[in-house]
Design a protein around this motif. Sequence first.
Motif, PDB file in Angstrom:
ATOM      1  N   LYS A   6       0.789  -1.133  -0.541  1.00  0.00           N
ATOM      2  CA  LYS A   6      -0.377   0.172  -0.004  1.00  0.00           C
ATOM      3  C   LYS A   6       0.460   1.283  -0.454  1.00  0.00           C
ATOM      4  O   LYS A   6       1.465   0.835   0.383  1.00  0.00           O
TER       5      LYS A   6
ATOM      6  N   THR B 291     -12.739  -2.207   1.022  1.00  0.00           N
ATOM      7  CA  THR B 291     -11.390  -3.591   0.865  1.00  0.00           C
ATOM      8  C   THR B 291     -12.578  -4.538   3.057  1.00  0.00           C
ATOM      9  O   THR B 291     -12.452  -3.411   3.520  1.00  0.00           O
TER      10      THR B 291
ATOM     11  N   GLU C  49      -4.947  -0.670  -6.921  1.00  0.00           N
ATOM     12  CA  GLU C  49      -4.877  -0.705  -5.366  1.00  0.00           C
ATOM     13  C   GLU C  49      -4.407  -0.931  -4.229  1.00  0.00           C
ATOM     14  O   GLU C  49      -4.638  -0.586  -2.912  1.00  0.00           O
ATOM     15  N   ALA C  50      -3.093   0.014  -4.774  1.00  0.00           N
ATOM     16  CA  ALA C  50      -2.189   0.559  -3.482  1.00  0.00           C
ATOM     17  C   ALA C  50      -2.652   1.282  -3.045  1.00  0.00           C
ATOM     18  O   ALA C  50      -2.288   1.950  -1.668  1.00  0.00           O
ATOM     19  N   TYR C  51      -3.753   1.955  -4.011  1.00  0.00           N
ATOM     20  CA  TYR C  51      -4.379   3.608  -2.947  1.00  0.00           C
ATOM     21  C   TYR C  51      -6.371   2.704  -2.221  1.00  0.00           C
ATOM     22  O   TYR C  51      -5.858   3.746  -1.723  1.00  0.00           O
TER      23      TYR C  51
ATOM     24  N   TRP D  81      -4.503   7.320   5.551  1.00  0.00           N
ATOM     25  CA  TRP D  81      -5.219   7.111   5.855  1.00  0.00           C
ATOM     26  C   TRP D  81      -6.639   7.062   6.468  1.00  0.00           C
ATOM     27  O   TRP D  81      -7.969   8.297   6.451  1.00  0.00           O
TER      28      TRP D  81
ATOM     29  N   PRO E 191      -7.083   0.523   3.765  1.00  0.00           N
ATOM     30  CA  PRO E 191      -7.043  -0.448   3.708  1.00  0.00           C
ATOM     31  C   PRO E 191      -8.474  -0.783   5.051  1.00  0.00           C
ATOM     32  O   PRO E 191      -8.632   0.210   5.486  1.00  0.00           O
TER      33      PRO E 191
END
Length: 341
Positions: free
Chosen positions: A3, A65, A112-114, A8, A117
């Motif tokens: 990530k 997620t 996806e890395a953004y 976040w 979580p």
Amino acid sequence: MEKKNIDWANLGFGYVQTDYRFVSNFKNGAWDEGILTEDANVVINECAGVLQYAQTVFEGMKAYTTADGKIVTFRPDLNAERMAQSAARLEMPVFPQDKFVEAVLKTIKANEAYVPPYGSGATLYVRPYMFGSNPVIGVKPAEEYQFRVLTTPVGPYFKGGVKPLTIRVCDFDRAAPNGTGHIKAGLNYAMSLHAIVDAHKQGYDENMYLDAATKTYVEETGGANFLFVTKDGKVVTPKSKSILPSITRRSLIQVAQEYLGLEAEERVIPLEEVKDMAECGLCGTAAVISPVGKIVDHGKEICLPSGMTEMGPITKKLYETLTGIQMGTIKAPEGWIVEVK
Ligand code: PLP
Ligand code: COI
């Protein structure tokens, strides 16, 4: 996949540039295959239809997620359907609905890395949009269009998260009875900017728009539908042909009925009736359900019994059930959750 290093929990609702976006062009009567690109800039002619006559429509959705680490979206088929309706109303070609969902999933996967979580309180906001791209000077639809999907990680739409909002009954109109209020066109938001800047200046979080023809019935805010709970525990939401058919609101009605065993109904709601409500919230993809504590109608205060410190009890149950479905802790109705693989 690692990530990105993003705080976040402290994200607001803003634009953070991510790595990829999807782009497809419509030319000579057909859409091309489309590609993912790293170029975040759009280059169009100075006279492009969107720049001169605001020929643009968009959608708003999120990637989540789940508790078990999957990345999912919520009812993307309904965004595809609504975008087709928006495009048709503005004389734009429809981006095929199955291709819309594919493009959305592909763009989320590439970024996806953004995707924040699970448990961070943030989500990846997904913004499909489309605009007239060739030069137009006489008032008419463009002949060429671009469809794009961008993503940006976001936190709560309203600062303060779940703190109840204070809104005002607005004198400006949002949508004419047979106008464009029911579609997601940029023009509906451009015309709301003066009203929201003015509301903020006067210390209000949002505007409550009334029906333009009679100024009698509750319509919506600049970016969300209303949801009320009556004193006898019934969920009611405004019915109007000039509000956006919110996917969140339609889902919440089903959640209220099928998960919480409540009566829920879409019907006209006179402003006059609002003083008798027990709870009020704003619902939408960005707003999720943001509680309203106070509505000010030209100096007359309507204070919801749920108060100014927390969500009303039924609003809270709706919020928890909806977000539980989206985050995979509560079983979703068939077809609501689509996994990004
Ligand atoms: N109403 C308006 C004017 C909006 O901009 C939005 C946001 O998309 C909504 C309602 C809520 O719609 P949805 O739940 O489909 O996001
Ligand atoms: C959304 O909820 O997706 C919207 O488009 C509303 C906008 C005010 C951010």
